[in-house]
Design an enzyme around this catalytic site. Structure first.
Site, short mmCIF file in Angstrom:
data_model
loop_
_atom_site.label_atom_id
_atom_site.label_comp_id
_atom_site.label_asym_id
_atom_site.label_seq_id
_atom_site.Cartn_x
_atom_site.Cartn_y
_atom_site.Cartn_z
N GLU A 51 0.83 -1.21 0.00
CA GLU A 51 0.00 0.00 0.00
C GLU A 51 0.86 1.26 0.00
O GLU A 51 0.52 2.25 -0.65
CB GLU A 51 -0.89 0.04 1.24
N ASP A 55 0.26 3.87 -2.93
CA ASP A 55 -0.26 5.20 -2.69
C ASP A 55 0.55 6.23 -3.49
O ASP A 55 -0.01 7.10 -4.16
CB ASP A 55 -0.20 5.53 -1.20
N ASP A 123 -7.50 -0.12 -0.44
CA ASP A 123 -6.16 -0.57 -0.06
C ASP A 123 -5.60 -1.56 -1.08
O ASP A 123 -4.42 -1.48 -1.46
CB ASP A 123 -6.19 -1.23 1.32
N GLU A 126 -4.48 0.12 -4.29
CA GLU A 126 -3.15 0.72 -4.12
C GLU A 126 -2.07 -0.35 -4.19
O GLU A 126 -1.01 -0.15 -4.81
CB GLU A 126 -3.07 1.45 -2.78
#
EC number: 3.1.26.3
Length: 247
Positions: A51, A55, A123, A126
């Site tokens: 993640e 991101d 999540d 990502e």
């Protein structure tokens, strides 16, 4: 993909087809499998670390897209629109469009936790972006399936400027510059319901008012105050030319 069960291999290949990526793409299949493994399914090997990279990868993909597609945007528009594009709500929406929930491995109480599904999907999306980015260390496997969503969403936001999230953009800026969060102070100035200027908001940081705004609702007034503050802080306001407010 020898370490991944045959049935799982087929699932991952089908997902990449849904993303519109060509057959034979040089994807790291082990990372892709990890990206779709929730901590409830495996506490020691799941998507949580991916993640972090994902991101950043999605934020960069959104920034590249906006830079290339809308070269005349001001930096405030870039930041405000990007904050919407990379929000958990939008990432979960994109994940659902690809049926990501069918490929996500969950176990235990998470299986019946419908309320937490949106967060898990965001999540996982990502994490998938991270797995594909780390396969090539470029965005060539990420941009193709994100750009169309970014295009549609950006046009929707441009058609309705109120959807631009200046509060998130300002928060990001103040954290980067001062490691502080802005404070909003709202008062009702017109008790008449439906009034276009029912509430007045001010946004403060370190005992200084950065911006003011009015609106029909508290949220609208705060967004307007944040817009004024952000544009001033980043040099878009004609009144101030500095990129850094002296606090």
């Amino acid at each position: 993909m020898s370490s991944i069960p045959p049935q799982r291999q087929k699932q991952l290949q089908k997902l990449l087809q849904k993303l519109g990526l060509p057959e034979g793409v040089l994807a790291n299949w082990s990372l892709l499998d990890l990206a779709l493994t929730h901590s409830s399914a495996c506490a020691s090997a799941n998507y949580e670390k991916l993640e972090f990279v994902g991101d950043a990868a999605i934020r960069l993909a959104a920034a590249e897209f906006l830079w290339q597609t809308y070269p005349n945007f001001e930096v405030g528009e870039f930041a405000a629109i990007r904050s919407v594009l990379v929000s958990d709500r939008i990432l979960a929406q994109i994940a659902r469009s690809y049926g990501l929930e069918r490929y996500l491995l969950v176990a235990g109480s998470a299986t019946g936790d419908k309320a937490g599904m949106a967060s898990r999907l965001a999540d996982a999306l990502e994490a998938i972006a991270a797995a594909l980015y780390l396969s090539t260390y470029t965005l060539e496997l990420v941009r193709p399936w994100l750009d169309s969503h970014f295009q549609t969403l950006t046009e929707e936001i441009r058609a309705c400027p109120a959807r631009q999230n200046y509060k998130a953009a300002l928060q990001e800026w103040t954290q980067a510059q001062y490691k502080l969060l802005p404070e909003y102070r709202v008062v009702e100035i017109n008790p008449i319901h439906g009034s276009s200027e029912r509430f007045s908001a001010e946004v403060w940081l370190q005992n200084r008012c950065l911006g003011k705004g009015k609106g029909r609702s508290i949220k609208t007034a705060e967004q307007e105050a944040a817009r004024t503050a952000f544009q001033t802080a980043t040099g878009e306001s004609s009144e101030f030319g500095s990129r850094n407010l002296q606090l």
